[in-house]
Design an enzyme around this catalytic site. Structure first.
Site, PDB file in Angstrom:
ATOM      1  CE  LYS A 175      -4.170  -1.943   2.064  1.00 42.74           C
ATOM      2  NZ  LYS A 175      -5.077  -1.548   0.980  1.00 42.74           N
ATOM      3  CG  ASP A 192      -4.618  -0.631  -2.871  1.00 46.74           C
ATOM      4  OD1 ASP A 192      -5.046   0.340  -3.518  1.00 46.74           O
ATOM      5  OD2 ASP A 192      -5.315  -1.272  -2.066  1.00 46.74           O
ATOM      6  CD  GLU A 195      -5.447  -3.337  -5.682  1.00 42.93           C
ATOM      7  OE1 GLU A 195      -6.269  -2.823  -4.879  1.00 42.93           O
ATOM      8  OE2 GLU A 195      -4.942  -4.462  -5.512  1.00 42.93           O
ATOM      9  CG  ASP A 255     -10.111  -1.444  -4.683  1.00 48.13           C
ATOM     10  OD1 ASP A 255     -11.271  -1.860  -4.484  1.00 48.13           O
ATOM     11  OD2 ASP A 255      -9.227  -1.523  -3.810  1.00 48.13           O
ATOM     12  CE  LYS A 280     -10.600  -4.281  -2.105  1.00 48.08           C
ATOM     13  NZ  LYS A 280     -10.148  -3.012  -1.479  1.00 48.08           N
TER      14      LYS A 280
END
Length: 346
Positions: A149, A179, A205, A230, A257
């Site tokens: 991240k 991400d 992402e 995302d 998700k």
């Protein structure tokens, strides 16, 4: 038949840092469908501040569904599109009930030994030292797909951490995916992506915040790195909206998700659309308990994927539900000789 729900607060072992905030606890909801001694369980994974259905009337809607579910069953899913996490929970509890109340959501993928799903190793945000400790641990354990991240600390420091991996492992040995959680501005995104080029990043992402379709389309067109959507998918409910988003942005990948976009039905619809565009997809969890993680893992195992999945490991929380899963560098593994322990929910 009786149906009811319960709010449950999960406690992180270590505070979880994202580009939005640092999490110490995470509330979720379990929905129970009981007939005699058989109890099916689904998870309505409401993600505060992110879920499309994070609204004051959430529990009222959940109570309404619990009243209807014993009589209407699958019919309850109609009209739940605006409550994606409840949709996910209802889908799961019904599949669990129909398959014997043993948390067998997609039993067709489970053989005598269980099943496994390849996953990436996630590096949580934090101090550079903390992030490097995580990277070392993942690499020493043998993970061949690492997800970092980015966007919360100094970008040069983040670059140094990625270079640390690349000095030891080529892109053929270790895949690196990033991400950003929308942390970059449209103006700075391409410049940062260009600086990442030499590090052979698999994909990144959501480089900018969701809702900026034209800006994201420009980034996709000019980026040297594949772009995955995302948060961009959250709240995009209708078929026409979905088609317009994909036609406008033309992404390389979709991060799916279930609890955030409307369950397995929505994931399957998005997969069909992105495959028609010759794009890819990755199934990812969103801080569910082991109940939700189990359902997502089984769904992910239904179809081969070109990438390791972005599934949790079940190790984040001090009070998670003990499950039949283990995890190692080769993936998330379900064992038929291990059992669930639901006593923490009583």
């Amino acid at each position: 038949m009786n149906c009811y729900y319960k709010k449950y607060t999960l406690h992180f072992k270590i505070p979880a840092g994202t580009s939005r905030n640092t999490l110490h606890t995470k509330d979720t909801y379990f929905i129970f469908l009981q007939s005699g001694n058989n109890i099916a369980i689904g998870e309505c994974n409401l993600f505060a501040g992110l879920s499309y259905d994070d609204r004051p009337e959430y529990e009222k809607k959940l109570a309404e569904i619990c009243q209807r579910l014993p009589y209407e069953k699958e019919e309850c899913l109609h009209g739940l599109e605006a409550f994606p996490s409840i949709y996910f929970g209802v889908e799961t509890v019904l599949k669990d009930y129909n398959n014997g109340c043993k948390q067998l959501i997609f039993p067709e993928i489970i053989n005598a030994n269980g099943f496994s799903v390849a996953i990436n190793g996630l590096i949580w945000m934090g101090t550079p030292t903390f992030m490097q400790q995580q990277i070392v641990q993942k690499l020493e354990t043998g993970f061949t797909s690492i997800k970092l991240k980015v966007g919360a600390i100094d970008f040069d420091t983040e670059l140094a951490l990625i270079k640390y991996i690349r000095k030891q492992f080529s892109e053929k040995e270790v895949e690196i995916r990033l991400d950003a959680n929308g942390a970059f501005t449209p103006k700075e995104a391409i410049e940062k992506l260009n600086r990442l080029t030499e590090l052979n990043i698999s994909y990144i992402e959501q480089p900018i915040k969701a809702g900026q379709w034209q800006e994201m389309a420009k980034i996709v067109e000019n980026s040297p790195i594949k772009i995955a959507l995302d948060e961009e998918l959250i709240g995009i409910i209708s078929e026409s909206q979905q088609a317009a988003l994909l036609q406008t942005i033309q992404p390389d990948l979709l991060v799916l998700k279930p609890a955030l976009i409307g369950g397995f039905a929505a994931c399957t619809a998005w997969k069909k659309k992105i495959k028609a565009m010759q794009g890819d997809w990755v199934i990812t969890s969103a801080l569910e308990s082991n109940i939700g993680l189990n359902a997502i893992a089984q769904y992910a195992a239904l179809e081969p994927c070109n990438y390791a999945q972005g599934l949790g490991t079940g190790r984040l929380y001090t009070n998670n539900i003990p499950s039949p899963y283990t995890v190692d560098a080769k993936g998330l593994h379900y064992h038929t000789n291990k059992s669930w322990d639901f006593s923490v929910l009583q």
